[in-house]
Enzyme design. Structure first.
Site, PDB file in Angstrom:
ATOM      1  N   TYR A   1       0.824  -1.222   0.000  1.00 31.40           N
ATOM      2  CA  TYR A   1       0.000   0.000   0.000  1.00 31.40           C
ATOM      3  C   TYR A   1       0.855   1.268   0.000  1.00 31.40           C
ATOM      4  CZ  TYR A   1      -4.098  -2.865   0.245  1.00 31.40           C
ATOM      5  OH  TYR A   1      -5.082  -3.786  -0.075  1.00 31.40           O
TER       6      TYR A   1
ATOM      7  N   HIS B   1     -14.720   1.196  -0.117  1.00 26.26           N
ATOM      8  CA  HIS B   1     -13.604   0.289   0.194  1.00 26.26           C
ATOM      9  C   HIS B   1     -12.438   0.988   0.881  1.00 26.26           C
ATOM     10  CE1 HIS B   1     -15.148  -2.675  -3.112  1.00 26.26           C
ATOM     11  NE2 HIS B   1     -15.893  -2.662  -2.034  1.00 26.26           N
TER      12      HIS B   1
ATOM     13  N   GLY C   1     -16.895   2.037 -15.024  1.00 24.36           N
ATOM     14  CA  GLY C   1     -15.602   1.386 -14.827  1.00 24.36           C
ATOM     15  C   GLY C   1     -15.528   0.403 -13.682  1.00 24.36           C
ATOM     16  N   THR C   2     -16.548  -0.421 -13.552  1.00 25.90           N
ATOM     17  CA  THR C   2     -16.447  -1.503 -12.563  1.00 25.90           C
ATOM     18  C   THR C   2     -16.946  -2.799 -13.182  1.00 25.90           C
ATOM     19  OG1 THR C   2     -17.270  -2.411 -10.470  1.00 25.90           O
ATOM     20  CG2 THR C   2     -18.615  -0.694 -11.484  1.00 25.90           C
ATOM     21  N   SER C   3     -16.224  -3.885 -12.878  1.00 24.61           N
ATOM     22  CA  SER C   3     -16.619  -5.178 -13.437  1.00 24.61           C
ATOM     23  C   SER C   3     -17.860  -5.731 -12.735  1.00 24.61           C
ATOM     24  CB  SER C   3     -15.457  -6.168 -13.311  1.00 24.61           C
ATOM     25  OG  SER C   3     -15.040  -6.243 -11.960  1.00 24.61           O
TER      26      SER C   3
ATOM     27  N   ARG D   1       1.365   1.867  -3.590  1.00 21.31           N
ATOM     28  CA  ARG D   1       0.137   2.382  -4.208  1.00 21.31           C
ATOM     29  C   ARG D   1      -0.042   3.867  -3.874  1.00 21.31           C
ATOM     30  NH1 ARG D   1       0.911  -1.887  -5.298  1.00 21.31           N
ATOM     31  NH2 ARG D   1       1.625  -0.734  -7.097  1.00 21.31           N
TER      32      ARG D   1
HETATM   33  N1  APR Z   1     -12.802   3.540 -18.667  1.00 25.96           N
HETATM   34  C1  APR Z   1     -13.848   2.896 -18.069  1.00 25.96           C
HETATM   35  N2  APR Z   1     -13.788   1.615 -17.672  1.00 25.96           N
HETATM   36  C2  APR Z   1     -12.639   0.952 -17.861  1.00 25.96           C
HETATM   37  C3  APR Z   1     -11.504   1.541 -18.456  1.00 25.96           C
HETATM   38  C4  APR Z   1     -11.620   2.900 -18.879  1.00 25.96           C
HETATM   39  N3  APR Z   1     -10.609   3.569 -19.459  1.00 25.96           N
HETATM   40  N4  APR Z   1     -10.512   0.615 -18.502  1.00 25.96           N
HETATM   41  C5  APR Z   1     -11.010  -0.528 -17.970  1.00 25.96           C
HETATM   42  N5  APR Z   1     -12.297  -0.329 -17.579  1.00 25.96           N
HETATM   43  C6  APR Z   1     -13.235  -1.257 -16.948  1.00 25.96           C
HETATM   44  C7  APR Z   1     -12.984  -2.738 -17.180  1.00 25.96           C
HETATM   45  O1  APR Z   1     -13.567  -3.151 -18.407  1.00 25.96           O
HETATM   46  C8  APR Z   1     -13.703  -3.358 -15.986  1.00 25.96           C
HETATM   47  O2  APR Z   1     -15.074  -3.572 -16.239  1.00 25.96           O
HETATM   48  O3  APR Z   1     -13.139  -1.077 -15.555  1.00 25.96           O
HETATM   49  C9  APR Z   1     -13.557  -2.266 -14.893  1.00 25.96           C
HETATM   50  C10 APR Z   1     -12.529  -2.598 -13.850  1.00 25.96           C
HETATM   51  O4  APR Z   1     -12.931  -3.719 -13.128  1.00 25.96           O
HETATM   52  P1  APR Z   1     -12.084  -4.277 -11.901  1.00 25.96           P
HETATM   53  O5  APR Z   1     -10.651  -4.305 -12.268  1.00 25.96           O
HETATM   54  O6  APR Z   1     -12.722  -5.534 -11.458  1.00 25.96           O
HETATM   55  O7  APR Z   1     -12.253  -3.131 -10.779  1.00 25.96           O
HETATM   56  P2  APR Z   1     -13.462  -2.867  -9.786  1.00 25.96           P
HETATM   57  O8  APR Z   1     -14.766  -3.283 -10.373  1.00 25.96           O
HETATM   58  O9  APR Z   1     -13.330  -1.467  -9.319  1.00 25.96           O
HETATM   59  O10 APR Z   1     -13.098  -3.840  -8.592  1.00 25.96           O
HETATM   60  C11 APR Z   1     -13.925  -3.853  -7.468  1.00 25.96           C
HETATM   61  O11 APR Z   1     -12.490  -5.310  -6.270  1.00 25.96           O
HETATM   62  O12 APR Z   1     -10.316  -5.844  -6.026  1.00 25.96           O
HETATM   63  C12 APR Z   1     -11.381  -5.269  -5.390  1.00 25.96           C
HETATM   64  O13 APR Z   1     -11.533  -3.715  -3.671  1.00 25.96           O
HETATM   65  C13 APR Z   1     -11.127  -3.839  -5.010  1.00 25.96           C
HETATM   66  O14 APR Z   1     -12.564  -1.927  -5.257  1.00 25.96           O
HETATM   67  C14 APR Z   1     -12.059  -3.084  -5.919  1.00 25.96           C
HETATM   68  C15 APR Z   1     -13.144  -4.074  -6.207  1.00 25.96           C
END
Ligand code: APR
Length: 224
Positions: free
Chosen positions: A49, A100, A165-167, A52
């Site tokens: 961290y 988080h 931007g979240t999976s 980071r």
């Molecule tokens: N603009 C928008 N979205 C994007 C971009 C971009 N330039 N680049 C990538 N992405 C998308 C990816 O397609 C994916 O759907 O952002 C998403 C990232 O997903 P993850 O890496 O899974 O991140 P997140 O959803 O924030 O993870 C959730 O998991 O690891 C834990 O605590 C951590 O907060 C995090 C949580």
């Protein structure tokens, strides 16, 4: 209501978690982001961290963060972010819930209510005012997400719901989508094809955050 994840900060230079070459820097997630990892090797977790945090201080908010701040000119905006960076704050948004945790805060490893601003490294031996080791103010896998209690009622009242931007694979945050009201417009911005949440009135903007959020914010400001 805007739910954001790592993707909104990708174009600021912060790696996402689950895209290729993701953020865990060759560590096993459970080694650096779980209570078990912390008990096993505090130094490793602190180093992870600390790196980071240093990296974050070199990054800047991008067009998507700024655009969401501009939404506040006409809307009552709450940002619920899974991100631990401060790019929404630096982008100018004023109402942000960090589900988080926050990289720029440290907390007591014994009393979770003792939280401190922290822009420097946390070292072994750094203690809270009651003498316990400080740890990053991050919600790790296997830990509760206390701010969900604040987030859920806000989502339930939202009149527009935006996801950027979240999976949507990490719960409970991913489940917030299911608290939205049936009739409200919902938007999802992501450059990659992904399984869309099964909620009504959802539109997918298949773009990077800087393009997609800018487009959406302009549309909403024009329509309002
Ligand atoms: N603009 C928008 N979205 C994007 C971009 C971009 N330039 N680049 C990538 N992405 C998308 C990816 O397609 C994916 O759907 O952002 C998403 C990232 O997903 P993850 O890496 O899974 O991140 P997140 O959803 O924030 O993870 C959730 O998991 O690891 C834990 O605590 C951590 O907060 C995090 C949580």
């Amino acid at each position: 209501m805007v739910l954001t994840g790592a993707g909104i900060s990708a174009e600021s230079g912060i790696k996402t978690f689950r895209d290729s070459g993701g953020l865990w820097e060759n560590h096993r997630v459970e080694d650096v982001a779980s209570p078990e990892g912390w008990h096993h090797d505090q130094q490793l977790v602190l180093n992870f961290y600390n790196e980071r945090r240093k990296q974050l201080l070199e990054c800047k908010p991008n067009r998507a963060h700024f655009a969401l701040a501009e939404l506040e000119n006409k809307f009552d905006v709450t940002i619920i972010t899974q991100n631990v960076d401060d790019l929404h704050e630096r982008g100018g948004s004023t109402n942000i819930i960090h589900l988080h945790g926050e990289l720029l805060k440290a907390r007591s490893s014994v009393d979770e209510n003792l939280i401190y601003d922290c822009s420097q490294d946390i070292l072994e031996g750094d203690k809270c005012e009651k003498g316990s080791q400080l740890r990053p103010h991050i919600v790790w896998f296997g830990e509760a997400v206390p701010l969900m209690e604040t987030a859920v009622p806000i989502v339930q009242c939202a009149e527009i719901f935006i996801v950027v931007g979240t999976s949507l694979v990490v719960y409970p945050a991913a489940g917030l989508v299911n608290y939205t009201r049936y009739e409200i417009p919902k938007w999802l911005v992501d450059p990659n094809d992904m399984p869309l949440p099964r909620v009504p009135h959802l539109k997918f903007i298949n773009e990077k955050a800087t393009i997609g959020v800018d487009y959406l914010v302009n549309l909403l400001l024009k329509e309002s």
